[in-house]
Scaffold this motif. Structure first.
Motif, PDB file in Angstrom:
ATOM      1  N   MET A 182      77.605   3.280  35.404  1.00  0.00           N
ATOM      2  CA  MET A 182      78.634   4.132  34.883  1.00  0.00           C
ATOM      3  C   MET A 182      78.349   4.427  33.416  1.00  0.00           C
ATOM      4  O   MET A 182      77.992   3.536  32.653  1.00  0.00           O
ATOM      5  CB  MET A 182      79.992   3.446  35.041  1.00  0.00           C
ATOM      6  CG  MET A 182      81.127   4.225  34.444  1.00  0.00           C
ATOM      7  SD  MET A 182      82.750   3.550  34.826  1.00  0.00           S
ATOM      8  CE  MET A 182      82.929   2.355  33.531  1.00  0.00           C
ATOM      9  N   ALA A 183      78.547   5.673  33.028  1.00  0.00           N
ATOM     10  CA  ALA A 183      78.354   6.068  31.639  1.00  0.00           C
ATOM     11  C   ALA A 183      79.502   5.537  30.785  1.00  0.00           C
ATOM     12  O   ALA A 183      80.604   5.304  31.272  1.00  0.00           O
ATOM     13  CB  ALA A 183      78.302   7.590  31.547  1.00  0.00           C
ATOM     14  N   THR A 184      79.225   5.361  29.512  1.00  0.00           N
ATOM     15  CA  THR A 184      80.267   4.929  28.588  1.00  0.00           C
ATOM     16  C   THR A 184      81.268   6.057  28.406  1.00  0.00           C
ATOM     17  O   THR A 184      80.878   7.212  28.219  1.00  0.00           O
ATOM     18  CB  THR A 184      79.645   4.560  27.226  1.00  0.00           C
ATOM     19  OG1 THR A 184      78.686   3.528  27.433  1.00  0.00           O
ATOM     20  CG2 THR A 184      80.710   4.094  26.258  1.00  0.00           C
ATOM     21  N   ARG A 185      82.553   5.724  28.481  1.00  0.00           N
ATOM     22  CA  ARG A 185      83.595   6.738  28.299  1.00  0.00           C
ATOM     23  C   ARG A 185      83.695   7.108  26.818  1.00  0.00           C
ATOM     24  O   ARG A 185      83.627   6.242  25.946  1.00  0.00           O
ATOM     25  CB  ARG A 185      84.935   6.209  28.785  1.00  0.00           C
ATOM     26  CG  ARG A 185      84.979   6.028  30.274  1.00  0.00           C
ATOM     27  CD  ARG A 185      86.358   5.517  30.720  1.00  0.00           C
ATOM     28  NE  ARG A 185      86.376   5.346  32.154  1.00  0.00           N
ATOM     29  CZ  ARG A 185      86.196   4.195  32.786  1.00  0.00           C
ATOM     30  NH1 ARG A 185      85.990   3.092  32.096  1.00  0.00           N
ATOM     31  NH2 ARG A 185      86.231   4.131  34.091  1.00  0.00           N
ATOM     32  N   ASP A 186      83.881   8.391  26.549  1.00  0.00           N
ATOM     33  CA  ASP A 186      84.095   8.878  25.198  1.00  0.00           C
ATOM     34  C   ASP A 186      85.607   8.865  24.950  1.00  0.00           C
ATOM     35  O   ASP A 186      86.307   9.842  25.198  1.00  0.00           O
ATOM     36  CB  ASP A 186      83.516  10.288  25.052  1.00  0.00           C
ATOM     37  CG  ASP A 186      83.612  10.818  23.640  1.00  0.00           C
ATOM     38  OD1 ASP A 186      84.013  10.058  22.728  1.00  0.00           O
ATOM     39  OD2 ASP A 186      83.297  12.008  23.442  1.00  0.00           O
ATOM     40  N   VAL A 187      86.095   7.727  24.489  1.00  0.00           N
ATOM     41  CA  VAL A 187      87.533   7.481  24.359  1.00  0.00           C
ATOM     42  C   VAL A 187      88.031   7.964  23.001  1.00  0.00           C
ATOM     43  O   VAL A 187      87.350   7.812  21.988  1.00  0.00           O
ATOM     44  CB  VAL A 187      87.834   5.976  24.537  1.00  0.00           C
ATOM     45  CG1 VAL A 187      89.292   5.671  24.289  1.00  0.00           C
ATOM     46  CG2 VAL A 187      87.425   5.532  25.931  1.00  0.00           C
ATOM     47  N   VAL A 188      89.241   8.502  23.008  1.00  0.00           N
ATOM     48  CA  VAL A 188      89.894   8.967  21.793  1.00  0.00           C
ATOM     49  C   VAL A 188      91.147   8.127  21.570  1.00  0.00           C
ATOM     50  O   VAL A 188      91.967   7.982  22.480  1.00  0.00           O
ATOM     51  CB  VAL A 188      90.289  10.459  21.912  1.00  0.00           C
ATOM     52  CG1 VAL A 188      91.075  10.912  20.698  1.00  0.00           C
ATOM     53  CG2 VAL A 188      89.058  11.318  22.137  1.00  0.00           C
ATOM     54  N   PHE A 189      91.270   7.573  20.365  1.00  0.00           N
ATOM     55  CA  PHE A 189      92.467   6.834  19.971  1.00  0.00           C
ATOM     56  C   PHE A 189      93.108   7.545  18.786  1.00  0.00           C
ATOM     57  O   PHE A 189      92.400   7.988  17.880  1.00  0.00           O
ATOM     58  CB  PHE A 189      92.120   5.401  19.541  1.00  0.00           C
ATOM     59  CG  PHE A 189      91.917   4.463  20.686  1.00  0.00           C
ATOM     60  CD1 PHE A 189      92.993   3.812  21.267  1.00  0.00           C
ATOM     61  CD2 PHE A 189      90.638   4.218  21.182  1.00  0.00           C
ATOM     62  CE1 PHE A 189      92.808   2.930  22.323  1.00  0.00           C
ATOM     63  CE2 PHE A 189      90.444   3.349  22.239  1.00  0.00           C
ATOM     64  CZ  PHE A 189      91.528   2.707  22.815  1.00  0.00           C
ATOM     65  N   PRO A 190      94.439   7.619  18.755  1.00  0.00           N
ATOM     66  CA  PRO A 190      95.099   8.177  17.570  1.00  0.00           C
ATOM     67  C   PRO A 190      94.952   7.214  16.399  1.00  0.00           C
ATOM     68  O   PRO A 190      94.615   6.041  16.582  1.00  0.00           O
ATOM     69  CB  PRO A 190      96.564   8.308  18.011  1.00  0.00           C
ATOM     70  CG  PRO A 190      96.731   7.281  19.070  1.00  0.00           C
ATOM     71  CD  PRO A 190      95.398   7.181  19.766  1.00  0.00           C
TER      72      PRO A 190
END
Length: 134
Positions: free
Chosen positions: A1-9
């Motif tokens: 699985m590819a690393t998720r490109d996560v966004v945090f505020p």
């Protein structure tokens, strides 16, 4: 699985860690935002319904901003609401403060019986601006 490109505020909320989910993930030019509720920073709900709705939109806007988006970039909205028969009009009176002018995104409202102590939740899909998509 590819690393998720996560966004945090900028101000991470306690709910993300407590319930083990990411606020948003960037994929193929789109931003998939988890359901945002009217939670305070400590994860507790705003006590009044209208304040919960406003806080949910403010939390949503913080996640969108962290990804370089605004509500104008939103293409699809799903709203979950406890007791929509008595609350829909109250919630929808607040919507114009956050949605802006037409054309509007697609929208689905679902009545539910449980939202982990909350009464309103909004999740969206946004198209990332071209600069952020690369």
């Amino acid at each position: 699985m590819a690393t998720r490109d996560v966004v945090f505020p900028a101000d991470r909320h306690a709910l993300y860690e407590r319930h083990r989910y990411s606020p948003a993930v960037r994929v193929d030019g789109f931003l998939f935002v988890s359901g945002q509720v009217g939670s305070r920073e400590d994860g507790s709900p705003e006590p009044e319904f209208e304040l919960q709705v406003r806080r949910a939109f403010e939390n949503l806007n913080a996640v969108l901003a962290a990804a370089g988006c605004t509500f104008d970039d939103v293409v699809d909205v799903t709203v979950f609401m406890i007791d929509p028969a008595s609350r829909f009009e109250r919630a929808w009176a607040i919507v114009p403060e956050y949605w802006g002018a037409a054309p509007f995104p697609t929208a689905t409202v679902v009545g539910v019986t449980w939202l982990a102590g909350f009464d309103f939740e909004i999740k969206v899909v946004a198209k990332l601006p071209e600069a952020a998509a690369s």
